[in-house]
Design an enzyme around this catalytic site. Structure first.
Site, PDB file in Angstrom:
ATOM      1  N   LYS A  34      -7.267  -1.845   9.604  1.00 17.82           N
ATOM      2  CA  LYS A  34      -8.561  -2.182  10.221  1.00 17.82           C
ATOM      3  C   LYS A  34      -8.411  -2.758  11.616  1.00 17.82           C
ATOM      4  O   LYS A  34      -9.231  -2.505  12.501  1.00 17.82           O
ATOM      5  CB  LYS A  34      -9.356  -3.151   9.348  1.00 17.82           C
ATOM      6  CG  LYS A  34      -8.600  -4.374   8.895  1.00 17.82           C
ATOM      7  CD  LYS A  34      -8.138  -4.193   7.486  1.00 17.82           C
ATOM      8  CE  LYS A  34      -7.191  -5.277   7.045  1.00 17.82           C
ATOM      9  NZ  LYS A  34      -6.990  -5.277   5.607  1.00 17.82           N
TER      10      LYS A  34
ATOM     11  N   GLY B 211     -11.349  -1.855   1.117  1.00 22.90           N
ATOM     12  CA  GLY B 211     -10.293  -1.365   0.216  1.00 22.90           C
ATOM     13  C   GLY B 211     -10.657  -0.132  -0.580  1.00 22.90           C
ATOM     14  O   GLY B 211     -10.806   0.958  -0.027  1.00 22.90           O
TER      15      GLY B 211
ATOM     16  N   GLU C  78      -2.552 -14.689   2.905  1.00 20.28           N
ATOM     17  CA  GLU C  78      -1.297 -14.633   3.660  1.00 20.28           C
ATOM     18  C   GLU C  78      -0.805 -16.056   3.942  1.00 20.28           C
ATOM     19  O   GLU C  78      -1.589 -17.009   3.917  1.00 20.28           O
ATOM     20  CB  GLU C  78      -1.544 -13.967   5.024  1.00 20.28           C
ATOM     21  CG  GLU C  78      -2.171 -12.597   4.955  1.00 20.28           C
ATOM     22  CD  GLU C  78      -1.151 -11.513   4.672  1.00 20.28           C
ATOM     23  OE1 GLU C  78       0.042 -11.750   4.919  1.00 20.28           O
ATOM     24  OE2 GLU C  78      -1.558 -10.447   4.186  1.00 20.28           O
TER      25      GLU C  78
ATOM     26  N   LYS D  46     -13.538  -5.276  10.217  1.00 23.52           N
ATOM     27  CA  LYS D  46     -14.167  -4.282   9.329  1.00 23.52           C
ATOM     28  C   LYS D  46     -15.626  -4.059   9.713  1.00 23.52           C
ATOM     29  O   LYS D  46     -16.114  -2.931   9.705  1.00 23.52           O
ATOM     30  CB  LYS D  46     -14.048  -4.748   7.883  1.00 23.52           C
ATOM     31  CG  LYS D  46     -12.598  -4.814   7.400  1.00 23.52           C
ATOM     32  CD  LYS D  46     -12.492  -5.599   6.113  1.00 23.52           C
ATOM     33  CE  LYS D  46     -11.069  -5.697   5.611  1.00 23.52           C
ATOM     34  NZ  LYS D  46     -10.936  -6.660   4.519  1.00 23.52           N
TER      35      LYS D  46
ATOM     36  N   VAL E 170       0.832  -1.210   0.000  1.00 25.94           N
ATOM     37  CA  VAL E 170       0.000   0.000   0.000  1.00 25.94           C
ATOM     38  C   VAL E 170       0.868   1.263   0.000  1.00 25.94           C
ATOM     39  O   VAL E 170       0.655   2.181  -0.812  1.00 25.94           O
ATOM     40  CB  VAL E 170      -0.952   0.001   1.224  1.00 25.94           C
ATOM     41  CG1 VAL E 170      -1.825   1.249   1.206  1.00 25.94           C
ATOM     42  CG2 VAL E 170      -1.820  -1.247   1.234  1.00 25.94           C
TER      43      VAL E 170
END
Ligand SMILES: NC(=O)c1ccc[n+]([C@@H]2O[C@H](COP(=O)([O-])OP(=O)(O)OC[C@H]3O[C@@H](n4cnc5c(N)ncnc54)[C@H](OP(=O)(O)O)[C@@H]3O)[C@@H](O)[C@H]2O)c1
Length: 426
Positions: free
Chosen positions: A103, A132, A188, A203, A11
């Site tokens: 988050k 996102g 991940e 979230k 990011v």
């Protein structure tokens, strides 16, 4: 507006790139120039595909947050505690605006850090933390401001949605598709936060705080992941006209707000059933507006940078507002509703021994809890040689279904842990 980027990974590097490439456009649109003046990451020598010439490098991200040369600190490191928390807290205490995509941090410490932002009169913006690239925080905080929200729900985890979409399309088991998602960079190495629903719960708790004007209550989210879903569940669901999605739902009930994340069976002809792959979607229902639907990319470098930069531009334009729509001191604790009173139908898949009388025992247990059966299918054998039995119940309460399920699980003929999925007829 001078920006410091704490974190230059997926990011952070994309934010640096977009701010550099679009600097003229952003200056026109926000009325002032926006410039990255400071960065921090772990490895100074890593090639990030961006030029850091003329930008101050900080070995210590907290020192960046303290720097008097920075107006806005963008925390793009991640993690609910540790360095990310220290960076955000320090920046706010020093009177710097903060933008974060984190988050976990907002879900666990949102109110605490929002209080510091209020006290210092600075912004705490977190658009990228939920869904996102979809501007859903802006929608709730600004566009829907006059509405009393009765329900906000959606697909908030792209990894799970990718896995479920692919399990359905290819009929492969969860572990195979998870491995593929990891190879493609959608999951991940440790997939726990995604596949066990924790990321979606983070979230959801943020959306619920905004929608219901209360403190973030992550601990109050009921959470179930997707590990128990098998390829046959998609076939049975399709047979009944449904599809399986991991949904995050926050809704007003008689006694308070129920927050829950779990696999759901949804009718094939609803908008949420058509959200596939890594996409996210959020649906908010307000008393004035009715139902509004937001869909788009829930992760990835470009989409997430798009949201982070929108937050930075708000600050450049002088739009500073309370993080949760009202000052943190005026946020009441979220009044929790009682999930056991939720009313709905259930899908139940059982692996049972092929013996006479088993089905009678199962239906007897359901009848004792006054649960009637809508559909029933018995087909195929499981890996362990048991018979697959799938039941769609009629509407019942969570409490009654829970009691029935415990009794069914204890039957000696039920040889596999049952798979239950709630039916949501939105
Ligand atoms: N990736 C997405 O699609 C996405 C979407 C929405 C939200 N987010 C959120 O955005 C945040 C960043 O995610 P990401 O995917 O960009 O993570 P990432 O690729 O792992 O990047 C993390 C960055 O933080 C740096 N870092 C780690 N520890 C540090 C420390 N002690 N001091 C300074 N820098 C440190 C790393 O430095 P090195 O590069 O030197 O290792 C790296 O640049 C997370 O909160 C995540 O949840 C991500």
């Amino acid at each position: 507006l001078k920006v410091g980027l704490a974190g230059l990974g997926t990011v952070g590097a994309a934010v640096a790139r977009e701010l550099s490439v679009k600097s003229e456009l952003l200056a026109e649109r926000s009325g002032r120039s926006i410039e990255v003046v400071a960065v921090s990451a772990r490895d100074k020598n890593k090639d990030r595909g961006i030029s850091l010439e003329g930008i101050e490098w900080f070995e210590n991200a907290v020192a960046l947050a303290e720097s008097p040369d920075v107006d806005v600190v963008a925390e793009l490191i991640g993690g609910s505690d540790g360095i990310a928390f220290d960076v955000v807290k320090t920046a706010l205490e020093r009177g710097r605006h903060v933008v974060t995509a984190n988050k976990a941090l907002v879900a666990l410490h949102g109110v605490e850090i929002a209080s510091i932002a209020d006290e210092k009169g600075v912004a705490l913006n977190y658009e990228a933390a939920v869904a996102g690239g979809i501007p859903v925080i802006k929608a709730l905080r600004e566009g829907l401001v006059v509405n009393r929200i009765s329900r906000v729900f959606g697909i908030l985890n792209g990894t799970c949605n990718y896995i479920l979409t692919n399990m359905e399309a290819t009929k492969r088991p969860f572990t195979d598709v998870l491995k593929e998602a990891q190879d493609l960079g959608y999951a991940e190495a440790d997939p726990t936060f995604d596949v066990d629903g924790i990321d979606a719960a983070h979230k959801l708790s943020i959306l619920a705080a905004l929608a219901f004007g209360a403190r973030v209550d992550f601990d109050g989210v009921y959470c179930e992941g997707i590990r128990r879903i098998a390829p046959v569940d998609f076939e049975y669901a399709a047979q009944f006209g449904y599809r399986i999605k991991l949904l995050a739902i926050a809704e007003n009930s008689e006694d308070g707000v129920i927050q829950r994340v779990h696999p759901c069976i949804v009718p094939i002809n609803t908008p949420i059933a058509d959200v596939n792959g890594v996409s996210n979607a959020v649906i908010a229902e307000g008393d004035a507006v009715g139902q509004t639907v937001y869909e788009g990319p829930g992760a990835g470098d470009g989409p997430t940078a798009s949201a982070v930069i929108a937050d930075i531009v708000d600050i450049a334009r002088g739009l500073i507002q309370p993080a949760f729509m009202r000052p943190a001191s005026r946020l009441a604790p979220l009044q929790r509703g009682d999930l056991s009173q939720r009313v709905g139908a259930f899908y139940l898949r059982l692996g049972v021994l092929d013996r006479p009388g088993v089905i009678a025992k199962v239906t007897q247990v359901l009848a004792e809890q006054e649960i009637s059966i809508g559909s029933f299918v018995q087909r195929g054998v499981t890996e362990d040689g048991a018979v697959n039995v799938v039941i769609m119940t009629h509407t019942t309460t969570e409490a009654a279904f829970g009691r029935a399920l415990s009794a069914i699980e204890s039957l000696s003929e039920v040889v596999e842990k049952p798979c239950k999925i709630r039916v949501e007829d939105f």
